[in-house]
Design a protein around this motif. Structure first.
Motif, mmCIF file in Angstrom:
data_model
loop_
_atom_site.group_PDB
_atom_site.id
_atom_site.type_symbol
_atom_site.label_atom_id
_atom_site.label_comp_id
_atom_site.label_asym_id
_atom_site.label_seq_id
_atom_site.Cartn_x
_atom_site.Cartn_y
_atom_site.Cartn_z
ATOM 1 N N ILE A 168 -2.463 -3.084 -2.454
ATOM 2 C CA ILE A 168 -3.203 -2.437 -3.536
ATOM 3 C C ILE A 168 -2.191 -1.669 -4.385
ATOM 4 O O ILE A 168 -1.610 -0.683 -3.919
ATOM 5 C CB ILE A 168 -4.295 -1.502 -2.980
ATOM 6 N N GLU A 169 -1.935 -2.181 -5.571
ATOM 7 C CA GLU A 169 -0.923 -1.567 -6.444
ATOM 8 C C GLU A 169 -1.601 -0.658 -7.452
ATOM 9 O O GLU A 169 -2.382 -1.124 -8.286
ATOM 10 C CB GLU A 169 -0.140 -2.651 -7.180
ATOM 11 N N VAL A 170 -1.303 0.622 -7.347
ATOM 12 C CA VAL A 170 -1.859 1.592 -8.288
ATOM 13 C C VAL A 170 -0.744 1.950 -9.264
ATOM 14 O O VAL A 170 0.209 2.646 -8.917
ATOM 15 C CB VAL A 170 -2.399 2.842 -7.564
ATOM 16 N N SER A 171 -0.856 1.432 -10.459
ATOM 17 C CA SER A 171 0.210 1.599 -11.446
ATOM 18 C C SER A 171 -0.027 2.851 -12.284
ATOM 19 O O SER A 171 -1.068 3.496 -12.185
ATOM 20 C CB SER A 171 0.264 0.364 -12.347
ATOM 21 N N GLY A 172 0.948 3.169 -13.117
ATOM 22 C CA GLY A 172 0.798 4.278 -14.057
ATOM 23 C C GLY A 172 0.972 5.634 -13.407
ATOM 24 O O GLY A 172 1.478 5.750 -12.281
ATOM 25 N N THR A 173 0.525 6.648 -14.118
ATOM 26 C CA THR A 173 0.662 8.030 -13.671
ATOM 27 C C THR A 173 -0.732 8.656 -13.693
ATOM 28 O O THR A 173 -1.479 8.459 -14.648
ATOM 29 C CB THR A 173 1.558 8.818 -14.666
ATOM 30 N N LEU A 174 -1.059 9.394 -12.655
ATOM 31 C CA LEU A 174 -2.376 10.038 -12.631
ATOM 32 C C LEU A 174 -2.411 11.167 -13.651
ATOM 33 O O LEU A 174 -1.454 11.937 -13.771
ATOM 34 C CB LEU A 174 -2.680 10.602 -11.238
ATOM 35 N N TYR A 199 -9.006 -6.543 6.850
ATOM 36 C CA TYR A 199 -7.717 -6.260 6.211
ATOM 37 C C TYR A 199 -7.134 -4.929 6.650
ATOM 38 O O TYR A 199 -7.849 -4.000 6.992
ATOM 39 C CB TYR A 199 -7.887 -6.151 4.684
ATOM 40 N N ALA A 200 -5.781 -4.862 6.536
ATOM 41 C CA ALA A 200 -5.094 -3.581 6.420
ATOM 42 C C ALA A 200 -4.761 -3.451 4.942
ATOM 43 O O ALA A 200 -4.403 -4.441 4.299
ATOM 44 C CB ALA A 200 -3.823 -3.583 7.250
ATOM 45 N N TYR A 201 -4.906 -2.255 4.397
ATOM 46 C CA TYR A 201 -4.557 -2.022 2.995
ATOM 47 C C TYR A 201 -3.139 -1.447 2.900
ATOM 48 O O TYR A 201 -2.846 -0.436 3.539
ATOM 49 C CB TYR A 201 -5.545 -1.031 2.355
ATOM 50 N N GLU A 202 -2.294 -2.117 2.116
ATOM 51 C CA GLU A 202 -0.969 -1.554 1.821
ATOM 52 C C GLU A 202 -1.039 -0.933 0.433
ATOM 53 O O GLU A 202 -1.217 -1.647 -0.558
ATOM 54 C CB GLU A 202 0.117 -2.638 1.860
ATOM 55 N N TYR A 203 -0.941 0.399 0.354
ATOM 56 C CA TYR A 203 -1.020 1.095 -0.934
ATOM 57 C C TYR A 203 0.381 1.201 -1.519
ATOM 58 O O TYR A 203 1.305 1.644 -0.838
ATOM 59 C CB TYR A 203 -1.623 2.491 -0.763
ATOM 60 N N ALA A 204 0.522 0.791 -2.778
ATOM 61 C CA ALA A 204 1.841 0.771 -3.403
ATOM 62 C C ALA A 204 1.691 1.019 -4.894
ATOM 63 O O ALA A 204 0.589 1.278 -5.387
ATOM 64 C CB ALA A 204 2.502 -0.580 -3.138
ATOM 65 N N GLY A 205 2.786 0.942 -5.606
ATOM 66 C CA GLY A 205 2.758 1.145 -7.053
ATOM 67 C C GLY A 205 3.198 2.553 -7.420
ATOM 68 O O GLY A 205 3.263 3.448 -6.576
ATOM 69 N N SER A 206 3.478 2.760 -8.706
ATOM 70 C CA SER A 206 4.100 4.013 -9.140
ATOM 71 C C SER A 206 3.243 5.243 -8.832
ATOM 72 O O SER A 206 3.772 6.303 -8.482
ATOM 73 C CB SER A 206 4.404 3.944 -10.640
ATOM 74 N N ALA A 207 1.929 5.121 -8.943
ATOM 75 C CA ALA A 207 1.077 6.297 -8.709
ATOM 76 C C ALA A 207 1.110 6.715 -7.237
ATOM 77 O O ALA A 207 1.022 7.898 -6.917
ATOM 78 C CB ALA A 207 -0.360 6.005 -9.140
ATOM 79 N N SER A 282 -3.506 5.397 -14.488
ATOM 80 C CA SER A 282 -3.560 6.218 -15.710
ATOM 81 C C SER A 282 -4.965 6.284 -16.290
ATOM 82 O O SER A 282 -5.295 7.205 -17.040
ATOM 83 C CB SER A 282 -2.631 5.641 -16.787
ATOM 84 N N ALA A 283 -5.787 5.284 -15.968
ATOM 85 C CA ALA A 283 -7.123 5.199 -16.566
ATOM 86 C C ALA A 283 -8.174 5.968 -15.757
ATOM 87 O O ALA A 283 -9.338 6.029 -16.151
ATOM 88 C CB ALA A 283 -7.535 3.730 -16.668
ATOM 89 N N LEU A 284 -7.759 6.550 -14.624
ATOM 90 C CA LEU A 284 -8.753 7.205 -13.760
ATOM 91 C C LEU A 284 -9.134 8.594 -14.254
ATOM 92 O O LEU A 284 -8.328 9.298 -14.862
ATOM 93 C CB LEU A 284 -8.217 7.313 -12.324
ATOM 94 N N GLU A 285 -10.358 8.964 -13.961
ATOM 95 C CA GLU A 285 -10.855 10.311 -14.241
ATOM 96 C C GLU A 285 -11.253 10.955 -12.913
ATOM 97 O O GLU A 285 -11.431 10.257 -11.912
ATOM 98 C CB GLU A 285 -12.125 10.231 -15.112
ATOM 99 N N PRO A 286 -11.455 12.261 -12.901
ATOM 100 C CA PRO A 286 -12.028 12.878 -11.701
ATOM 101 C C PRO A 286 -13.314 12.138 -11.330
ATOM 102 O O PRO A 286 -14.117 11.801 -12.210
ATOM 103 C CB PRO A 286 -12.321 14.321 -12.139
#
Lengths: 465, 197
Positions: A168-174, A199-207, A282-286
């Protein structure tokens, strides 16, 4: 083609293939608490078994611990029986035990990392579904039931089938006011509460890479809410810096040798995955949950969805949620009145969570009629927070400052919702009745959002504070 | 330590409809305040039963049932083995559903309670059939991976490892894992964190 951390750890711990075709998997670290273990110790006694590797099991107490008055015997006789059982079992079987009078006591998933017991490349098991938390360190960690606790105590092994791996690649900046909690709630919202089954989730990406260890723990913690039994982040310098100097972490030259092994266990850049999913951080909100599963989540600016907005297979549970939560489709979640605000749980009770909540609270007062409490995840977190004066900020605002434990996350202790109360909660489950009242209602959100809700008396965008 | 061979479970069926039924609903956390699993059966689905008088666990027509027919993601949430223990102590000896949460399924298997899956269509068909004729017995056949109810027969799925554990009586894994103890020692001694790096 390279290998993922999951497969490297699995292969390093695979003892043999069992007649069923399953793998006998060695468990490097076993954590035990008072709720899911007493029956397992009884089974050992009934069978005349001992503990195979007592030095690899650590016990503490968290679920039933009262967070205001820990005088013994507890007012709840059943809780007292459970305390006595784990104290006696730890002593009889020769296990390290961090009891109520020990400075190392706390929520099992908070103290493991804090003490340096949790390390990259390990397999970790505990009779608790939020064991996935430890994956933040690059361990493969999963929740088990009591019969499997017995298996680990007796043999230090489990019989298991390997999992598939989804990266799971979470890109951008929070953005400002957006936290790890918002990341994981959106992953669950998008992939579904059973999307991770198998599944096992592998969390990755800049965020994810930009997160400190505590934030990574919040993400991994809720893997199980998305159906994934395990979730992990590849170890990096942030991981090694956190571990250096911890009580049970290697020291001196051994630490340097450990780092090179830990590095070697991280996923190869050309690792093969069963699935890959991208999320733009980057697109996430609270984010706030509105319903009765953690997947029923919204940006704070959004409205409760209509049945027609949802896929067919989610409509029955959504209809059940409207009814239970007493919410109509099209209602804005912002402005929903709350009765209780809870900062705590293995998801969000670490020092960084408390600092963020305190930052929001400072100089404000809890709204009239709102019960607000802060429950540190461990005695160590409590001590650090008090040294920083955070308890004064909370108490001056009208929050109750409590002792370490699971508290109102699952309400197996005196901290419970009453009747139809609505709780803004930094915990992990908004199931019906989860917080101790069969009709109580839970809105999951980040600790900063809980703090903001406590002050406003209703759900509010923390960025507006 | 050998466990019993489980190849076939026969009994009346009880449909428990709904997706994402979590383990807090199967057994509320207040009943986890105990040091044994005794007496959990009477509290299975307690809060759901109180809020819904028509809950199947309240319905006299289904008393004595031993095969539970569930929908999607049954048993999600907490790892508490108290949930399947409560169902088993109520009288459930097999569960057939659209899908199961993994920890719940592992717990059931470790207790010798088989969990098998079938298509949404087949599950609904079986739930309707059980509702129409709750006195008739349903048969779960782990060898043939079939569920039969009178003239109706549907295909079931189960992970082969779990199926073999059950039909060969190896679902209680302790003894089998214990037998590998020399190999366990060899693996442990190869792990840098066990040997102190």
């Amino acid at each position: 083609m390279g290998h993922s951390l999951f497969h490297k750890v699995w292969d390093a711990h695979a003892v043999r293939t069992l007649p069923s075709g399953q793998t006998q998997l060695f468990i490097g670290l076993h954590l035990v608490h008072e709720v899911t273990s007493p029956q397992a110790f009884d089974m050992l006694r009934e069978r005349g078994l001992t503990i195979a590797y007592p030095e690899r099991t650590f016990a503490t107490v968290d679920h039933i611990v009262p967070t205001s008055d820990v005088a013994r015997p507890f007012a709840d006789g059943m809780a007292e029986d459970m305390m006595i059982a784990i104290e006696e079992n730890a002593q009889q079987f020769g296990l390290s035990f961090f009891g109520l009078d020990d400075e190392r006591q706390g929520i099992v998933h908070v103290i493991g990392p804090e003490l340096g017991l949790t390390q990259p490349g390990m397999t970790i098991a505990c009779g608790d579904s939020h064991t996935s938390t430890h994956g933040a360190y690059g361990a493969i960690a999963f929740g088990i039931g009591t019969s499997q606790v017995r298996d680990v105590l007796a043999t230090q092994c489990l019989a298991m089938d390997p999992l598939k791996v989804r990266r799971i690649e979470v890109s951008g900046t929070l953005g400002n006011g957006v936290y790890a909690k918002d990341v994981i709630l959106n992953i669950i919202r998008n992939l579904g509460v059973k999307g991770g089954t198998g599944y096992a989730y592998e969390y990755a990406g800049s965020a994810i890479e930009a997160m400190d260890m505590e934030a990574r723990m919040s993400v991994c913690n809720m893997s199980i809410e998305g159906g994934a039994r395990a979730g992990y982040v590849n170890p990096d310098q942030t991981t090694y810096d956190y571990l250096r100097g911890r009580t049970y972490a290697p020291s001196g030259e051994a630490f340097d040798r450990a780092v090179s092994w830990w590095r070697s266990m991280a996923s190869d850049t050309d690792a093969d995955y069963d699935d890959v999913y991208h999320l733009d951080g980057s697109a996430l909100e609270p984010t706030v949950t509105w319903g009765i599963t953690p997947g029923q989540a919204l940006f704070v600016s959004e409205k409760v969805p209509a049945l027609t907005d949802l896929p067919d297979d989610e409509r029955d549970v959504a209809a059940e949620a409207y009814n239970y939560m007493d919410l109509k489709p099209g209602t804005a979640i912002s402005g929903m009145p709350i009765d209780v605000a809870f900062v705590g749980s293995c998801t969000n009770s670490r020092i960084s969570d408390l600092r963020e909540a305190a930052r929001v609270v400072k100089g404000h007062k809890v709204a009239d009629g709102i019960k607000a409490l802060v429950v540190p995840g461990s005695k160590s977190v409590l001590k650090t927070a008090e040294a920083e004066g955070l308890h004064h900020i909370f108490e001056d605002a009208g929050f109750e400052w409590r002792g370490a434990g699971c508290s109102m996350c699952l309400a197996m202790n005196p901290d419970k919702l009453q009747g139809r109360e609505v709780c803004a909660s930094s915990s992990n489950r908004n199931f019906k009745g989860r917080q101790g009242s069969p009709t109580g209602r839970t809105l999951l959100m980040s600790p900063a959002m809980v703090a903001a809700a406590a002050i406003a008396g209703e759900v509010i965008d923390v960025r507006a504070m | 330590m050998n466990s019993s061979v489980i190849q076939y479970v026969e009994g009346r069926a009880i449909p428990v409809r709904g997706n994402d039924i979590d383990t807090d609903r199967i057994i509320p956390a207040r009943y986890l305040r105990a040091i044994t699993f005794e007496g959990l059966g009477e509290h299975a689905f307690e809060d759901d039963r109180k809020s819904n008088p028509d809950h199947p666990f309240n319905n006299p027509r289904y008393q004595g049932a031993s095969v539970l027919i569930a929908n999607d993601n049954f048993g999600c949430g907490s790892s508490r083995e108290h949930a399947p223990q409560a169902l088993m102590r109520w009288g459930i000896y097999a569960i057939v559903g659209e899908s199961f949460a993994e920890i719940f399924l592992g717990n059931c298997t470790a207790m010798g309670v088989p969990c098998l899956t079938a298509s949404t269509e087949d599950i609904i068909k079986m739930q309707d059939a059980a509702e129409a004729d709750p006195q008739r017995e349903m048969a779960v056949d782990l060898k043939e991976k079939k569920l039969t109810f009178g003239d109706i027969e549907v295909d079931l799925q189960i992970a082969e490892g779990n199926r073999l554990q059950l039909i060969e009586g190896a679902w209680d894994a302790t003894g089998m894992l214990f037998e590998g103890r020399d190999a366990v020692r060899d693996i442990a001694n190869k792990l840098p964190y066990v040997t102190g790096f």
